[in-house]
Write a protein that holds these residues in place. Structure first.
Motif, PDB file in Angstrom:
ATOM      1  N   UNK A  41       0.959  -1.254   0.068  1.00 57.81           N
ATOM      2  CA  UNK A  41       0.042  -0.055  -0.013  1.00 57.81           C
ATOM      3  C   UNK A  41       0.871   1.234  -0.048  1.00 57.81           C
ATOM      4  N   UNK A  42       1.979   1.091   0.500  1.00 58.79           N
ATOM      5  CA  UNK A  42       2.962   2.323   0.743  1.00 58.79           C
ATOM      6  C   UNK A  42       3.246   3.005  -0.830  1.00 58.79           C
ATOM      7  N   UNK A  43       3.075   1.863  -2.008  1.00 60.85           N
ATOM      8  CA  UNK A  43       3.535   2.353  -3.206  1.00 60.85           C
ATOM      9  C   UNK A  43       2.300   3.394  -3.583  1.00 60.85           C
ATOM     10  N   UNK A  44       1.111   3.081  -3.240  1.00 64.16           N
ATOM     11  CA  UNK A  44      -0.137   4.011  -3.622  1.00 64.16           C
ATOM     12  C   UNK A  44       0.316   5.496  -2.900  1.00 64.16           C
ATOM     13  N   UNK A  45       0.601   5.489  -1.739  1.00 60.94           N
ATOM     14  CA  UNK A  45       1.066   6.725  -1.016  1.00 60.94           C
ATOM     15  C   UNK A  45       2.020   7.419  -1.525  1.00 60.94           C
ATOM     16  N   UNK A  46       2.972   6.799  -2.239  1.00 58.70           N
ATOM     17  CA  UNK A  46       4.304   7.365  -2.922  1.00 58.70           C
ATOM     18  C   UNK A  46       4.099   7.734  -4.297  1.00 58.70           C
ATOM     19  N   UNK A  95       7.622  -2.290 -15.852  1.00 62.69           N
ATOM     20  CA  UNK A  95       7.841  -3.292 -14.616  1.00 62.69           C
ATOM     21  C   UNK A  95       8.192  -2.384 -13.643  1.00 62.69           C
ATOM     22  N   UNK A  96       7.683  -2.524 -12.320  1.00 61.08           N
ATOM     23  CA  UNK A  96       7.924  -1.573 -11.124  1.00 61.08           C
ATOM     24  C   UNK A  96       8.599  -2.490 -10.137  1.00 61.08           C
ATOM     25  N   UNK A  97       9.658  -2.434  -9.550  1.00 61.61           N
ATOM     26  CA  UNK A  97       9.975  -3.020  -8.263  1.00 61.61           C
ATOM     27  C   UNK A  97      10.240  -1.911  -7.156  1.00 61.61           C
ATOM     28  N   UNK A  98       9.240  -2.010  -6.172  1.00 62.97           N
ATOM     29  CA  UNK A  98       9.184  -0.720  -5.427  1.00 62.97           C
ATOM     30  C   UNK A  98      10.080  -1.144  -4.160  1.00 62.97           C
ATOM     31  N   UNK A  99      11.511  -1.305  -4.303  1.00 63.52           N
ATOM     32  CA  UNK A  99      12.321  -1.690  -3.345  1.00 63.52           C
ATOM     33  C   UNK A  99      12.708  -0.532  -2.481  1.00 63.52           C
ATOM     34  N   UNK A 100      11.786   0.318  -1.995  1.00 60.76           N
ATOM     35  CA  UNK A 100      12.124   1.599  -1.295  1.00 60.76           C
ATOM     36  C   UNK A 100      12.948   1.408  -0.170  1.00 60.76           C
ATOM     37  N   UNK A 101      12.717   0.402   0.492  1.00 57.15           N
ATOM     38  CA  UNK A 101      13.496  -0.068   1.707  1.00 57.15           C
ATOM     39  C   UNK A 101      14.206  -1.484   1.812  1.00 57.15           C
ATOM     40  N   UNK A 156       0.471   2.876 -13.251  1.00 54.24           N
ATOM     41  CA  UNK A 156      -0.536   2.791 -12.151  1.00 54.24           C
ATOM     42  C   UNK A 156      -0.625   1.139 -12.213  1.00 54.24           C
ATOM     43  N   UNK A 157      -0.898   0.655 -13.210  1.00 53.45           N
ATOM     44  CA  UNK A 157      -1.030  -1.053 -13.673  1.00 53.45           C
ATOM     45  C   UNK A 157       0.183  -1.609 -13.232  1.00 53.45           C
ATOM     46  N   UNK A 158       1.486  -0.859 -13.459  1.00 49.31           N
ATOM     47  CA  UNK A 158       2.691  -1.865 -12.989  1.00 49.31           C
ATOM     48  C   UNK A 158       2.742  -1.857 -11.455  1.00 49.31           C
ATOM     49  N   UNK A 159       2.340  -0.666 -10.731  1.00 46.60           N
ATOM     50  CA  UNK A 159       2.524  -0.667  -9.603  1.00 46.60           C
ATOM     51  C   UNK A 159       1.548  -1.717  -8.708  1.00 46.60           C
ATOM     52  N   UNK A 160       0.331  -2.128  -9.107  1.00 51.64           N
ATOM     53  CA  UNK A 160      -0.658  -2.787  -8.645  1.00 51.64           C
ATOM     54  C   UNK A 160       0.015  -4.338  -8.912  1.00 51.64           C
TER      55      UNK A 160
END
Length: 567
Positions: free
Chosen positions: A338-343, A371-377, A405-409
């Motif tokens: 869910x943090x990706x939505x906030x970002x 393609x989205x890899x949300x490795x923020x942490x 947006x689709x890639x984030x989901x």
């Protein structure tokens, strides 16, 4: 019949009520359930501010967390009164919380000595690296045989060590025997049972098992682990089961919520364990996935801890009573869901709300190769790579915010798939359907994508507050309260919605393979901490490999000149 009379006549049918405090990473809730039907009668929610003082740092204000609990209690009590529901019917209160988030406070003043360091904070990366370097064979699983956990920035012990090393107030309080350590549950229970005037300093086995100081076999704080991290055992809370009376609520009688004074706090579970209980996964092999700030897939493994060979954690699932056996779970943790939505909303400003994210993604129905890899942490399970960083790849001139947006989901679904694959390998028995809960499950497109990417059905309960429900069940079932039966035949039937896979497995595998390729590119990104010189500029010598290279080159040049001069 008017609404007041209807409410009045309805009230008679209520059995005992049980409340739950659900203190999550992004919000706090107070919820009240009917113990006979598990029906949610009323609740209130307050958002929590997160602060990011430096890159990779995530903090929250312990006093704001406590105040949000009081506010949620007050508002919920007001709502119950308006519904003509008698608050005195509340017989017990359970607590469930964001895990690993670390607090230290002064037991004499009751004041926090620093902000709460949130579970996904990365400031301890260098501490973790130095701890791993000290282990035989530089093994991040060196403590796993006792803790079930790898040495990682995720867990509380390294955050506590950082506080003791870097915050003078914490160091002084530890030296003068005034410091108390706790995860959010311990802070709340201590404050709500009287604080500096006799508050109970305790935690439960599920939260203790996430600190790296707790032996999951002996079910106690471990002197050797405490010595390893240099943490005095006197600052630790006492460890109790997840379902017993810890103490009684003390609330100012001038408030509406003063009516809760004297009610026992009798349930405590870390949020993911609470969701496992709330989803009624009491059988060995049952699993649930919670989509919150992060994503957490837990599979009940029964009375024996199962050690993972595929990057999963072994954790205490619950211990529902002092004399009851502990149950264990395999867990896969994803830091960013869910943090990706906030970002996307707060940092990029490309959406105004989570509903808008779903609309945008649905409008294209594909990421168009993005393609989205949300490795923020960093990457959590199954990699445990704190040096990884977020990456978006496969972009073309055609890519727009809807594809992103689709890639984030999809990223949330792919991360879950990686964990499920690891879990199936560890247990040898593939999961045939996935039970889901958490805030993000209201996104129907996400649920459908998840079924497509896993190639198994996804089952979502119609009452999404399963985390709070689990805490309420533990509180209501406690000895001395006993208003909630946990016998399988007495548990309420939960209505649910099922999402069946709709794409062919080959398409799913192709997209998953692309995602894995992107993950490889996100790894080993942040290997050293650049150090600024006096002018605020980055020194070339701050990067160790580069420093060695330049120094080596200079020495070779000097050596060459020296040799040339000799001839």
């Amino acid at each position: 019949m008017n609404s007041a009379m209807a409410a009045s006549s309805h009230r008679i049918t209520f059995g005992p009520l049980v409340a739950a405090i659900d203190q999550g990473t992004s919000s706090t809730r107070f919820l009240v359930f009917n113990s006979k039907t598990a029906e949610l009668l009323s609740h209130h929610q307050v958002e929590i501010k997160q602060s990011f003082p430096k890159e990779g740092w995530v903090e929250e204000d312990p006093k704001e967390i406590l105040q949000s609990v009081y506010e949620c209690m007050e508002r919920t009590c007001e709502k119950l009164t308006q519904l003509n529901i008698d608050i005195s019917n509340i017989k017990a209160i359970g607590v469930t919380n964001q895990r690993e988030t670390t607090l230290v406070w002064d037991k004499e003043t009751g004041e926090p000595l620093y902000n709460a360091i949130v579970w996904l904070d990365l400031r301890t990366q260098s501490t973790v690296e130095s701890l791993i370097n000290k282990t035989p064979g530089r093994n991040k699983n060196h403590l796993k045989h006792k803790t079930g956990l790898p040495i990682s920035t995720y867990f509380s012990a390294v955050k506590l060590r950082w506080l003791m090393d870097n915050v003078d107030e914490v160091h002084e309080a530890v030296v003068s025997h005034r410091a108390m350590f706790g995860t959010v549950d311990a802070w709340l229970i201590w404050c709500l049972t009287g604080g500096k005037s006799g508050g109970v300093h305790c935690t439960d086995v599920t939260n203790a098992s996430r600190t790296m100081l707790f032996n999951i076999h002996t079910m106690n704080w471990d002197p050797e682990l405490c010595k390893y991290f240099g943490i005095p055992m006197e600052i630790l809370p006492s460890v109790r089961s997840s379902s017993e009376i810890y103490g009684l609520m003390k609330i100012c009688s001038s408030r509406k919520s003063g009516a809760l004074s004297g009610i026992p706090i009798s349930g405590c579970l870390g949020d993911q364990s609470a969701a496992l209980v709330g989803q009624m996964c009491f059988q060995d092999g049952q699993a649930k996935n919670t989509y919150g700030t992060g994503c957490f897939l837990l599979r009940n493994t029964g009375a024996k801890p199962v050690m993972s060979d595929h990057g999963l954690l072994t954790t205490v699932a619950y211990k529902l009573g002092r004399d009851k056996p502990a149950c264990y779970a395999l867990e896969g943790s994803v830091a960013i869901a869910g943090a990706v939505v906030r970002w996307l909303k707060d940092n990029l400003g490309i959406i105004g709300s989570s509903e808008e994210l779903e609309k945008l993604a649905a409008s294209v129905g594909t990421s168009y190769g993005c393609y989205f890899v949300p490795a923020f942490s960093g990457l959590y399970a199954p990699y445990w790579e704190p040096s990884a960083r977020g990456i978006i790849c496969g972009l073309t001139q055609f890519t727009n915010r809807s594809h992103l947006a689709f890639a984030a989901l999809e990223a949330v679904c792919f991360q879950t798939r990686e964990i499920l694959d690891a879990m199936n390998q560890d247990s040898g028995i593939p999961l045939t359907q996935l039970q889901v809960d958490g805030g993000m499950t209201s996104n129907r497109l996400l649920m459908q994508l998840q079924a497509d990417i896993l190639c198994i059905p996804v089952v979502k309960p119609s009452m999404p507050e399963t985390t709070a429900l689990g805490a309420a069940m533990a509180a209501g079932a406690a000895e001395g309260v006993s208003v909630w039966s946990l016998n399988p035949e007495d548990l309420s039937e939960v209505t649910s919605e099922k999402f069946e896979p709709q794409i062919n497995p080959e398409e799913s595998e192709f997209r998953y393979a692309r995602w894995k390729k992107a993950v490889e590119k996100s790894k080993n990104w942040e290997t050293t901490q650049p150090v600024a010189n006096g002018n605020g500029e980055i020194s070339i010598f701050s990067s160790v490999p580069l420093g060695f290279y330049i120094m080596g080159s200079m020495l070779m040049l000097i050596g060459a000149k020296y040799i040339a001069g000799d001839n």
